[in-house]
Scaffold this motif. Sequence first.
Motif, PDB file in Angstrom:
ATOM      1  N   ALA A  22      -7.143  24.685  51.051  1.00 37.02           N
ATOM      2  CA  ALA A  22      -7.237  26.377  51.740  1.00 37.02           C
ATOM      3  C   ALA A  22      -5.433  26.599  50.955  1.00 37.02           C
ATOM      4  O   ALA A  22      -5.223  26.968  50.289  1.00 37.02           O
ATOM      5  N   MET A  25      -5.880  27.030  47.101  1.00 39.61           N
ATOM      6  CA  MET A  25      -6.905  27.995  47.434  1.00 39.61           C
ATOM      7  C   MET A  25      -5.420  29.289  47.242  1.00 39.61           C
ATOM      8  O   MET A  25      -5.536  30.143  46.506  1.00 39.61           O
ATOM      9  N   GLY A  26      -4.725  28.912  48.375  1.00 38.21           N
ATOM     10  CA  GLY A  26      -3.543  30.682  48.661  1.00 38.21           C
ATOM     11  C   GLY A  26      -2.141  30.399  47.326  1.00 38.21           C
ATOM     12  O   GLY A  26      -1.577  31.388  47.728  1.00 38.21           O
ATOM     13  N   ALA A  35      -6.931  28.814  42.841  1.00 37.45           N
ATOM     14  CA  ALA A  35      -6.718  29.588  43.731  1.00 37.45           C
ATOM     15  C   ALA A  35      -7.768  31.313  42.894  1.00 37.45           C
ATOM     16  O   ALA A  35      -7.856  31.634  43.720  1.00 37.45           O
ATOM     17  N   GLY A  38      -9.560  30.572  45.460  1.00 37.25           N
ATOM     18  CA  GLY A  38      -9.636  30.688  46.980  1.00 37.25           C
ATOM     19  C   GLY A  38     -10.111  32.264  47.559  1.00 37.25           C
ATOM     20  O   GLY A  38     -10.805  32.810  47.656  1.00 37.25           O
ATOM     21  N   LEU A  43     -10.253  34.578  50.049  1.00 34.68           N
ATOM     22  CA  LEU A  43      -8.955  34.538  50.147  1.00 34.68           C
ATOM     23  C   LEU A  43      -7.546  34.288  49.019  1.00 34.68           C
ATOM     24  O   LEU A  43      -6.479  33.846  49.769  1.00 34.68           O
TER      25      LEU A  43
END
Length: 140
Positions: A22, A25-26, A35, A38, A43
Motif C-alpha cells: 500500500a 502504491m501511494g 502506483a 493503486g 488508492l
Amino acid sequence: MASPLSFLTRLGDKAGSLGAVASAMGCAVCYPAIASLGAAIGLGFLSQWEGVLFRVVLPLSAVLVILANGLAWFAHRQWHRTTLGMIGPVLVLIGRYSFIRGLVYLGLAVMLAVAIWDLVSPAHRRCSVEGSALPGQPGR
C-alpha cells in the motif's frame, strides 16, 4: 488451536506485506508502475502522503515482516519458510535505500507470494519444544 505466537507472526507478516504494498502504491513518483495500479483501485488519495509513505511506512513495514518471520522460526522451525519470508523485505529495503526500483518491485512480489503461500498452506511445527520428533516418531 494455534499458538498465540503463530497467530501473531502470521498477522504481522500479512499486515507488513499489505503495508509495504500500500505504501508503494501511494508513491507515484518513486514507483510509477505499482502506483498506477493503486490509483486504478482507488488508492490515489495516498499521493498526498508520499513522503511519509516512502520514508517511514515502507521501511517499517518491511522491518515488521522481517521480525514476524524471525519470530515465526520459533513457532514452526522451518528454515526454508523463514528464509523465503525474509528475502522479500530485505530486497525491498535494499532497493529502497539504493534507489533501485526493480529490487523494490521484486521484493514486493516475493512478499505477496510468500504471504499468499502462508494463507494457502500454513506452517506446522517440525519438532516439539523438548527437541523430540513429531508424535509417533522416535525421539532424537
